[in-house]
Design an enzyme around this catalytic site. Structure first.
Site, mmCIF file in Angstrom:
data_model
loop_
_atom_site.group_PDB
_atom_site.id
_atom_site.type_symbol
_atom_site.label_atom_id
_atom_site.label_comp_id
_atom_site.label_asym_id
_atom_site.label_seq_id
_atom_site.Cartn_x
_atom_site.Cartn_y
_atom_site.Cartn_z
ATOM 1 N N HIS A 251 0.841 -1.213 0.000
ATOM 2 C CA HIS A 251 0.000 0.000 0.000
ATOM 3 C C HIS A 251 0.872 1.258 0.000
ATOM 4 O O HIS A 251 0.560 2.232 0.703
ATOM 5 C CB HIS A 251 -0.944 0.010 1.216
ATOM 6 C CG HIS A 251 -2.057 -0.985 1.108
ATOM 7 N ND1 HIS A 251 -3.267 -0.715 0.494
ATOM 8 C CD2 HIS A 251 -2.149 -2.277 1.505
ATOM 9 C CE1 HIS A 251 -4.054 -1.779 0.548
ATOM 10 N NE2 HIS A 251 -3.393 -2.753 1.144
ATOM 11 N N ASP A 308 -0.692 -4.833 6.062
ATOM 12 C CA ASP A 308 -1.659 -5.661 5.329
ATOM 13 C C ASP A 308 -1.307 -5.733 3.847
ATOM 14 O O ASP A 308 -0.683 -4.840 3.290
ATOM 15 C CB ASP A 308 -3.081 -5.092 5.479
ATOM 16 C CG ASP A 308 -3.184 -3.680 4.937
ATOM 17 O OD1 ASP A 308 -2.244 -2.897 5.172
ATOM 18 O OD2 ASP A 308 -4.179 -3.360 4.262
ATOM 19 N N GLU A 309 -1.733 -6.807 3.241
ATOM 20 C CA GLU A 309 -1.786 -6.949 1.790
ATOM 21 C C GLU A 309 -0.499 -6.500 1.073
ATOM 22 O O GLU A 309 -0.560 -5.701 0.143
ATOM 23 C CB GLU A 309 -2.974 -6.167 1.237
ATOM 24 C CG GLU A 309 -4.302 -6.636 1.782
ATOM 25 C CD GLU A 309 -5.493 -5.893 1.184
ATOM 26 O OE1 GLU A 309 -6.460 -6.557 0.830
ATOM 27 O OE2 GLU A 309 -5.441 -4.651 1.074
ATOM 28 N N ALA A 310 0.627 -7.011 1.525
ATOM 29 C CA ALA A 310 1.883 -6.693 0.817
ATOM 30 C C ALA A 310 2.003 -7.672 -0.352
ATOM 31 O O ALA A 310 2.935 -8.486 -0.430
ATOM 32 C CB ALA A 310 3.066 -6.797 1.768
#
Ligand code: ACM
Length: 544
Positions: A251, A308-310
């Site tokens: 992100h 999150d969400e790497a």
């Protein structure tokens, strides 16, 4: 005492004791010492906003509303004491407990802290109704305190920027419902919303891929240090603690466009999947500087480092990055919160907080994604699906590390879910097909009320539950009214689950919250969703 007072969250104990209190003219607020005058002014402001009155405030032992600090904690013995983690990182169990006694001549809030007095004052504010020529409150005795210590809202100010005045409106809403944490999601791929000394490119919109959609009018689209301090101070005066989030290492498109040296030398798995590379020389200096500055700006004891969400980041590099960032964040003197994936680093410690967000029933569906996404995104879909395969192991891993778990599973806490029930307004039924994430199954307000903090499917038995946090992500939010549309009427339901230890029935809650529309109008939240279940026939007679 009839009908049921429209209190949300519902108090632990409420009993009728006397004839109602009637207030005319300018209500007088009396505080028990000079150092409570500022609190008195905040309460006066709340009453002014909700009820269109102009209270006076003074040190007094006689008034229409008395706020009395009493360190004796008398009367709280029978209350359920709060569980979880205190966002102020203090021990005092009864800090938020209060007694509110409303008699024919006056109302008195008694508590052992100014925070307890404020919680009691918000209950008093919710008990007042207009009955010309003044206001009336039922004669009751309320004894109350929270079930959970951490009761928050995570606000995405990246996908949509909310200027300081709008964030203050969010704080007003949180305070009315006894929330005590405002988690600000300050950075993401679309933009970076907080000034950082010596790194001006971060907040230059020319480096923001999402600039157009995420703008809010003209003018500065990020918070200066002074803006941030103003938000923190406004929130603190209402007993809401700001937890700032710097989301890393994924992100981070905006940061990487601003400072390409943070992305390292490797080609990313996909041009849209850039991340901070722990092997790049610049990276940890950047992380240390940013976290140090954010910590210095933040009086609250917690920092959120994202995690999150790497997507597309090799697992060993992700683990290395998170482990080091946890250390750098702790070195600022703060305690650390991170999204659940951070557990994959195996570096969480008992002092840390893992925020669980992947909800049962909201698993990423690669087939559906392939159908709805343009072909150029298809290579991303497998990468994303691979990351989600691990999600069911994250929270158990955080529990095994002894870390606290903050409950935000999307199943009930993500308020960017669309509404399943109709609105009483045609224009809102059209808006309902645009506002909210299309990939989540729409659910009714009643379905979203059907849970208990101790029984969440996503939280494993034995977890040290910190508390709960609602989250509002703003990809589909194009205005403040869209934000109102998604938050209300659902946010107060989460407040009730977090505050009220006894189970409350949906029908009881529905009738109480259904009376709050006029307050939302007065607080500037006119865009709230007119759910037909709450505001339509047969409940519409007094609730336009
Ligand atoms: C999240 O929703 N990616 C925390």
């Amino acid at each position: 005492m009839s009908p049921t007072p429209p209190l949300v969250p519902y108090p632990q104990r409420i009993t009728p004791v006397a004839a109602p209190l009637r207030l005319e003219g300018r209500p007088r607020i009396g505080v028990s010492s000079v150092d409570l005058l500022e609190l008195g002014e905040v309460v006066a402001g709340l009453l002014a906003l909700l009820h269109d009155v102009k209270p006076t405030v003074q040190v007094a032992d006689e008034a229409d509303l008395l706020l009395v600090l009493d360190h004796g904690n008398r009367g709280f013995e029978g209350l359920v004491m709060p569980g979880g983690l205190d966002p102020l990182d203090q021990e005092a169990e009864t800090r938020e407990c209060y007694e509110l006694a409303i008699g024919e001549r006056s109302a008195t809030v008694t508590a052992s802290s100014s925070e307890g007095l404020f919680r009691g004052a918000t209950t008093f504010a919710q008990l007042l109704t207009r009955q010309e020529p003044g206001l009336v409150a039922p004669g009751v005795r309320v004894l109350d305190g929270p079930a959970l210590r951490w009761r928050g809202l995570s606000l995405d100010v990246v996908r949509r920027f909310f200027p300081v005045d709008q964030v203050k409106k969010v704080v007003d809403l949180l305070a009315l419902y006894k929330f005590n944490v405002l988690h600000l999601h300050l950075t993401d791929s679309q933009a970076w919303r907080l000034q950082i000394s010596g790194r001006p490119e971060l907040t230059d919109p020319r480096n923001w891929p999402g600039d157009e959609g995420s703008r809010n009018g003209e003018g500065r689209q990020f918070y200066t240090h002074d803006d941030f301090r103003e938000i923190v101070a406004y929130a603190a005066a209402r007993f809401v603690t700001v937890v700032p989030e710097i989301d890393m290492p994924g992100h981070t498109q905006a940061a990487v466009r601003a400072y390409p040296e943070l992305a390292g030398a490797d080609e990313p798995a996909h041009p849209l999947l850039r991340h901070l590379d722990p092997r790049a020389e610049a990276t940890y200096g950047f992380v240390a500087d940013v976290l140090g500055e954010v910590a210095a700006l933040t009086p609250g004891p917690f920092l959120h480092i994202g995690g999150d969400e790497a997507f597309g980041m090799p697992p060993e590099l992700y683990a290395q990055f998170v482990a080091r960032s946890l250390e750098l964040a702790r070195a600022t003197g703060k305690r650390v919160v991170a999204w659940q994936e951070a557990a994959r680093s195996l570096a969480l410690q008992p002092e840390d907080v893992a925020q669980c967000w992947v909800g049962e029933g909201d698993a990423f569906d690669p087939e559906a994604a392939r159908k709805s996404a343009p072909a150029e995104y298809h290579p991303l879909i497998d990468i994303v699906a691979g990351s989600f395969e691990h999600s069911s192991r994250d929270t158990p891993q955080a529990v095994a590390a002894g870390a606290y778990v903050l409950a935000s599973p999307s199943s009930v806490f993500y308020l960017d879910r669309r509404y399943a029930e109709e609105s009483t307004r045609a224009d809102q039924n059209e808006r309902r097909t645009r506002v909210g994430m299309a990939s989540y199954t729409p659910r009714t307000c009643e379905e979203l009320f059907g849970w208990r903090p101790s029984e969440l499917a996503e939280i494993p038995a034995g977890a040290r539950l910190a508390g709960v946090e609602a989250a509002i992500w703003c990809e589909s939010v194009t205005s403040f009214d869209d934000l109102a549309f998604l938050l209300l009427p659902r946010l107060p339901g989460i407040a009730e689950k977090a505050w009220t230890p006894q189970a409350t029935e949906w029908a009881h809650y529905r009738d109480r919250v259904g009376a709050h529309g006029p307050w939302w109008d007065r607080l500037g939240w006119e865009g709230y969703y007119r759910s037909a279940v709450l505001f339509g026939p047969p409940y519409s007679s007094s609730k336009a």
